[in-house]
Design a protein around this motif. Structure first.
Motif, mmCIF file in Angstrom:
data_model
loop_
_atom_site.group_PDB
_atom_site.id
_atom_site.type_symbol
_atom_site.label_atom_id
_atom_site.label_comp_id
_atom_site.label_asym_id
_atom_site.label_seq_id
_atom_site.Cartn_x
_atom_site.Cartn_y
_atom_site.Cartn_z
ATOM 1 N N LEU A 13 0.435 -0.954 -0.233
ATOM 2 C CA LEU A 13 0.145 0.266 0.010
ATOM 3 C C LEU A 13 0.672 1.155 0.059
ATOM 4 O O LEU A 13 0.476 2.170 -0.557
ATOM 5 C CB LEU A 13 -0.710 -0.046 1.269
ATOM 6 N N ALA A 14 1.685 1.010 0.833
ATOM 7 C CA ALA A 14 2.999 2.417 1.224
ATOM 8 C C ALA A 14 3.514 2.788 -0.882
ATOM 9 O O ALA A 14 3.757 3.716 -0.916
ATOM 10 C CB ALA A 14 4.186 2.165 2.112
ATOM 11 N N ALA B 81 4.656 7.259 8.705
ATOM 12 C CA ALA B 81 5.368 7.472 7.216
ATOM 13 C C ALA B 81 4.720 8.655 6.545
ATOM 14 O O ALA B 81 3.418 8.469 7.460
ATOM 15 C CB ALA B 81 4.877 5.955 6.740
ATOM 16 N N ARG B 82 4.618 9.177 5.498
ATOM 17 C CA ARG B 82 4.526 9.884 5.046
ATOM 18 C C ARG B 82 3.361 9.881 3.868
ATOM 19 O O ARG B 82 3.834 8.783 3.158
ATOM 20 C CB ARG B 82 4.383 12.053 5.279
ATOM 21 N N ILE B 83 1.658 10.187 3.853
ATOM 22 C CA ILE B 83 1.060 9.773 2.909
ATOM 23 C C ILE B 83 0.835 10.809 1.794
ATOM 24 O O ILE B 83 -0.559 10.950 2.874
ATOM 25 C CB ILE B 83 0.721 8.416 2.916
ATOM 26 N N TYR C 28 10.393 -7.539 -3.242
ATOM 27 C CA TYR C 28 9.714 -6.054 -2.832
ATOM 28 C C TYR C 28 8.863 -5.858 -4.177
ATOM 29 O O TYR C 28 8.524 -6.118 -4.627
ATOM 30 C CB TYR C 28 10.478 -5.271 -2.081
ATOM 31 N N PRO C 29 7.265 -5.172 -2.888
ATOM 32 C CA PRO C 29 6.252 -4.138 -3.732
ATOM 33 C C PRO C 29 6.497 -4.045 -5.254
ATOM 34 O O PRO C 29 7.498 -2.716 -5.069
ATOM 35 C CB PRO C 29 5.429 -3.980 -3.062
ATOM 36 N N ARG C 30 5.795 -3.516 -6.144
ATOM 37 C CA ARG C 30 6.111 -2.555 -6.931
ATOM 38 C C ARG C 30 4.784 -1.945 -7.217
ATOM 39 O O ARG C 30 4.563 -2.992 -7.510
ATOM 40 C CB ARG C 30 7.540 -2.900 -8.089
ATOM 41 N N ARG C 31 5.495 -0.788 -8.002
ATOM 42 C CA ARG C 31 4.378 -0.469 -9.162
ATOM 43 C C ARG C 31 3.849 -1.506 -10.572
ATOM 44 O O ARG C 31 5.638 -1.262 -11.206
ATOM 45 C CB ARG C 31 4.212 1.232 -9.243
#
Ligand SMILES: Cc1cc2nc3c(=O)[nH]c(=O)nc-3n(C[C@H](O)[C@H](O)[C@H](O)COP(=O)(O)OP(=O)(O)OC[C@H]3O[C@@H](n4cnc5c(N)ncnc54)[C@H](O)[C@@H]3O)c2cc1C
Lengths: 771, 285
Positions: free
Chosen positions: B129-130, B171-173, B223-226
């Motif tokens: 999600l981050a 964390a800033r979103i 790791y996650p990725r777009r």
């Protein structure tokens, strides 16, 4: 249904053992502690097969708080672990040593034992033990070429055969031959409470004690007394509350022997509590078998002969059960069906995995899967319905008792009673089999993958030959029932109390039931293989009837009536039908029967009796299971939408407890069918040593189950008509779900292996899609 | 399953925590937040930190609010805080959709969002999600404060560019535009298990066309990725079966899936395809 006598037998009364469990006062192995106890930690092999070159314990010994470190050399007198049922010549050289000698044969095998002042220090010290092992080649598949267990000893420790009739000639002339090749995955009972053992030497009385025993305390006492060379009165086992048995708890493992040996040598108490990782690599695993099975049939699908060759993956050593699971596999495979000729050939193979033994419904979960796969294959081959092929082969009630020249647990197979087809009809009706077919067809048309599957089975329970119990009424009228049974949480106390209460005429809540203590009674069969209610309850019943006779005969004299005209209601002897007339309580009678009581007049002191129940044969409950599943085409996930379990138990002492047994068993069966599997890599490294990798179904995964408890066929083999309840829920889950998944795929025979993981099912789906 | 010996520190503010961590970092000193990943690893003795710096006493790390169109999540904020309504708008919606899929109730009420980012499990929902939301990780040490964009944060499975002496304090979103649609799908063997793969998506729909599509895939790679290929397939397309299937196919083709003893690359790829399509469908509901 036969007319039930009214009374507490057959009532779903509340359990009498729940209070301490509900208020958090249970006494599990972890709750047992003695002053100045030492804590044991086991150093385990990290190699699946190898020669021990060196074990350096120096650094561990030097750690403050460490009392001792043992390797095999420190306990030369502790021989390998015996089989529960005595000597088995052929397997003797394969028995597991308490601590590895020269070789290790599975990851997790005990190599050294640390004894320290606390569990943390013990684990720190275990880290400091250096074990140098020179790896040897591993055998990770029971079907692979055999190797050597030790020089000159084949890894095929035994070959087992059973059978009858001339299968070869039947196959030669049969209308059709159907063949399957199927595998049941390695899984096992994984109780919430891990194993635990507390050894204690009481020097003041010269008694060696093992606390944390379960399942078969008396049998284990015999074995341990032999091993330690102690007389029967100088070694005792004590059961605690048990957080799940399932076959794996309560057997004699290396750790049990170590805590006793250490308690004896150090003259105190030694405690060992297994951690989960250890449990998943050291406690008995089960089930893994590969079967090549074929059937000869006529054009209607009549089973003329079955031939079954299988490979039983025993893991690294035989355990206390020796070859029982493989033998049961041979003896029970034909299940509820007539079959003209039969031949089973089992390869009992040692591999470099954690040793295997029994798990709830041993030999039946496996064979129900194999046999029902076979029946489905016959139906597919001859294009007849899966229901019809079963119905025409099921043994009929007019054929009972039905003996067949096979043997299970050294007992000749003889089904005692049953209406197999009648029970199947009940389930088909419950699930609305015919309507269901069209509903499923409709959904399939819309693109869904849905299907229904069924399995029928016969269980075995109540293995004898005998059990005894003691019933005693004290002067307050309170009753103690002393048994050599064991409770693994199944409601043992309640069931024994119900049976005693009904025979004696008292309130079941006024009865205390003793179990799992070898110091209270000399003999006991414990709790395994669904026998406690059959054997122990019938013994309690016999003892209670004798006490009843004693009470009535004494009361007859006092009330100046014929004993036959008296009855016992709520612990009070009255003239039958005269609740307001003269009476005397059981407590008062017990008071008059005190050794020094005046009125006793030569009668045997005490209002108490021993009772025994003997039997020649096991009893055979039976059942069937039906599953409706849907498959997620894209992920391969199986969703169990509906499930029916029908089970004929002969007579249910407490229906809610029977239901509980069935539902709990079902959840475990679902685990073996879809989730649970002990996996190893090619080097023998276990891959399923946490609950993140060994997947037990949780409340989220277990669907609602419709349970039909039937009492159509009480056993003629005991006065109460009882058959066992413990293993029916689990027994055919793999079989029924496999059948349903096949149906959903529209591809009979597609499922050849349990568990049906989404990864495996997706591979099948992709294969079918590209075909 | 008893951890190896360690020294326990319980600082009262961020500066003190940073000072202690600076001292002990080289002895594998570590932050402990919810302990839901670290404690099990210590029980298995896979992790043997000699020092633990517990940040649970630091009240300043409790922040959870939207300021200047930025969602701030402090290092003490537990998974269970992200219930529906806790955070406004579509940003809050996607947090609430994702949260119940993490572990089970007891883990969710202890484990922290920032701890998940620090732990960097390939299948962490929060990490995915981050990634979707272009989070910024605020790291503090005695050397000062660093802002790490999520695109420069992960560098392997359970490995990040965070230095051993740095603490994630927040964390800033950037919050999503009001009309953004979001969707999430993951597949795991049992509810609450780490997913085999997952997809999280966000996009707008203007004049019947998809705008600003984002697709984040987790669990499939280290790791996650777009997944830009999937985003391109969506951008400007009419939302619906065709576009979603194309995006799902693009995502499946784009990933280079991890393999393990039970899950091969082909299966993970199949799950990425299914998850992407289902997340997109969910966004339209
Ligand atoms: C049974 C179970 C199931 C789970 N299932 C899932 C799941 O499905 N999905 C999922 O995402 N997670 C899952 N988890 C993990 C859980 O979400 C953890 O809570 C999370 O990964 C870590 O957060 P924590 O606060 O507990 O961190 P901790 O365990 O305290 O720390 C983890 C690591 O991060 C470091 N760390 C923590 N906080 C900071 C910080 N502020 N600054 C720098 N370093 C820090 C620690 O030093 C440590 O190395 C599961 C855990 C369990 C026990």
């Amino acid at each position: 249904m036969n007319a039930k006598p009214k009374g507490v037998i057959g009532q779903s009364v509340q359990r009498i053992e729940d209070r301490p469990l509900i208020i958090g006062k249970g006494m599990f192995a972890g709750d047992i502690s003695f002053a100045h106890q030492l804590h044991m930690r086991i150093v385990r092999s990290s190699s699946a097969h190898g020669v021990i070159k060196r074990i350096d314990t120096q650094a561990a010994r030097a750690l403050p708080g460490v009392h001792a470190v043992w390797t095999a050399a420190d306990i030369p007198e502790m021989g390998p672990i015996d089989f529960r049922e005595g000597k088995i010549e052929k397997l003797e050289p394969y028995r597991q040593p308490v601590l590895a000698i020269d070789r290790v044969r599975y990851v997790g095998e005990p190599v050294a034992a640390i004894f320290a002042s606390d569990a943390y220090t013990a684990e720190d010290a275990a880290d400091l033990v250096e074990v140098e092992i020179e790896d040897l080649p591993v055998i990770m598949d029971a079907r692979a070429a055999t190797g050597e267990f030790a020089p000159g000893l084949s890894s095929e420790a035994a070959v087992i055969t059973q059978g009858f009739g001339d299968t070869a000639s039947v196959f030669a002339t049969a209308h059709a031959v159907v063949e399957i090749d199927v595998t049941v995955g390695r899984h096992s009972g994984v109780p919430l409470e891990t194993r635990g053992a507390i050894g204690r030497y009481d020097a003041a009385r010269d008694v060696l004690e093992l606390h944390g025993a379960a399942k078969v305390p008396h049998k284990n006492k015999e074995t341990l007394a032999r091993l330690f060379g102690r007389p029967a009165a100088a070694l005792h086992l004590f059961e605690t509350h048990v957080g799940g048995g399932f076959g794996v708890r309560g057997e004699i493992y290396p750790e049990d022997i170590l805590v006793l040996a250490a308690a004896l040598r150090f003259g105190g108490a030694v405690k060992w509590i297994e951690d989960r990782r250890e449990h998943l690599m050291a406690a008995n695993q089960s089930r893994e078998q590969h079967h090549k099975t074929r059937a000869a049939v006529d054009e209607k699908g009549t089973l003329l002969a079955i031939e079954n060759e299988f490979w039983h993956d025993q893991g690294a050593y035989p355990r206390t059960h020796a070859m029982r699971v493989a033998e049961t596999t041979c003896g029970i495979l034909p299940g509820p069906y007539r079959v003209g000729a039969y031949k089973a050939l089992g390869h009992y193979r040692l591999t470099n995995k954690t040793p295997a033994a029994t798990y709830r419904a041993p030999g039946r979960y496996e064979t129900n899967f194999v046999r029902e796969r076979l029946l489905d294959a016959i139906a597919a081959k001859l294009n007849i319905s899966r229901v019809d092929v079963r119905k025409q082969n099921l043994i009929r009630s007019d054929e009972m008792p039905y003996a067949r020249p096979l043997c299970v647990l050294e007992d000749d197979v003889s089904y005692d009673s049953g209406d197999y087809a009648g029970l199947l009809d009940k389930s088909l009706k419950a699930i609305r089999w015919d309507e269901l077919q069209s509903e499923l067809a409709e959904r399939r048309k819309r693109g869904e993958l849905v299907g229904v599957g069924l399995a029928t089975f016969v269980e075995k329970s109540g293995l004898g030959p005998t059990d005894g119990a003691h019933v005693c009424v004290d002067t307050t009228g309170a009753i103690e029932v002393i048994t050599g049974g064991a409770s693994v949480g199944q409601g043992f106390e309640t069931v024994m109390a119900q049976v005693c209460a009904e025979a004696l005429g008292v309130d079941y809540r006024n009865i205390r039931v003793v179990h799992g203590r070898t110091d209270r009674i000399d003999f006991g069969i414990g709790a395994h293989a669904s026998r406690a209610t059959v054997m122990t309850a019938n013994a309690v019943h016999a003892a209670a009837l004798i006490v009843r006779e004693k009470a009535l005969s004494f009361a007859a004299e006092l009330l100046q009536s014929e004993a036959a005209t008296l009855d016992i209601i709520d612990g009070r002897v009255i003239r039958r039908g005269e609740s307001e007339g003269p009476s005397i309580t059981l407590g008062e009678i017990a008071n008059h029967l005190r050794p020094a009581a005046k009125l006793r007049r030569g009668r045997e002191p005490g209002l108490s009796a021993d009772g025994w129940f003997d039997t020649d044969h096991q009893v055979y409950p039976y059942g069937n299971q039906i599953a409706v599943v849907s498959i997620d085409r894209e992920t391969g996930a199986v969703n169990v939408e509906q499930y029916v379990i029908a089970y004929d138990i002969g007579r249910a002492i407490n229906p809610v407890l029977v239901r509980g047994q069935i539902l709990g068993g079902f959840a475990q069966g679902l685990g073996g069918a879809l989730y649970e599997e002990f996996l190893y890599d090619e080097r023998g490294e276990p891959l399923s040593v946490t609950f993140a990798d060994y997947l037990m179904p949780t409340a989220n995964e277990v669907p609602k189950v419709d349970v039909i408890i039937s009492e159509d066929a009480p056993s003629p083999r005991n006065p109460l008509g009882i058959k066992g309840a413990g293993e029916s829920g689990i027994a055919a889950v793999g079989a029924a779900i496999a059948s349903a998944v096949d149906d959903a795929l529209g591809s009979p025979g597609a499922i050849t292996r349990l568990p049906i993981t989404p990864q495996r099912l997706k591979r099948i789906l992709n294969r079918l899609a590209s075909a | 399953m008893k951890p190896a010996p360690f020294t326990y520190h319980r600082p009262l503010n961020i500066d003190e925590a940073a000072r202690i961590l600076a001292d002990v970092a080289e002895h594998d000193g570590r932050i402990i937040a919810g302990g839901q990943s670290l404690a099990p690893m210590m029980a298995f003795r896979v992790a043997r930190p000699q020092h633990l710096v517990d940040i649970d006493e630091i009240v300043a790390l409790d922040v959870l609010c939207i300021e200047d169109a930025t969602l701030r999540i402090g290092a003490r904020v537990r998974h269970s805080r992200f219930v529906p309504g806790a955070i406004a708008g579509p940003t809050g919606e996607i947090f609430a959709k994702v949260m119940p899929n993490i572990a089970n109730y007891s883990v969710r009420s202890r484990g922290t969002f920032c701890g998940s980012l620090a732990h960097a499990d390939p299948a962490s929902e929060w990490c995915a999600l981050a990634t979707l939301l272009d989070a910024e990780i605020i790291a503090r040490s005695v050397r000062g404060e660093r802002r790490i964009p999520v695109s420069a944060y992960f560098d392997g499975a359970m490995s990040t560019t965070l230095a051993p002496d740095e603490i994630i304090i927040e964390a800033r979103i950037p919050v999503l535009r009001e009309e953004t649609r979001t969707g999430f799908y993951e597949f795991s063997r049992r509810k609450g298990d780490f997913a085999i793969a997952m997809a999280i998506v966000a996009f707008g729909v203007e004049n019947g066309r998809i705008t600003s599509p984002r697709v984040s895939v987790g669990g499939a790679e280290a790791y996650p990725r777009r997944i830009r290929e999937a985003e391109r397939a969506l951008d400007g397309a009419a939302p619906g079966a065709d576009a979603f299937a194309a995006a799902a196919e693009a995502a499946a083709a784009a990933v280079d899936p991890m393999e393990d003893a039970v899950t091969d690359a082909a299966y993970r790829r199949d799950i990425v395809r299914a998850a992407t399509r289902r997340a997109l469908e969910q966004a339209m509901q």
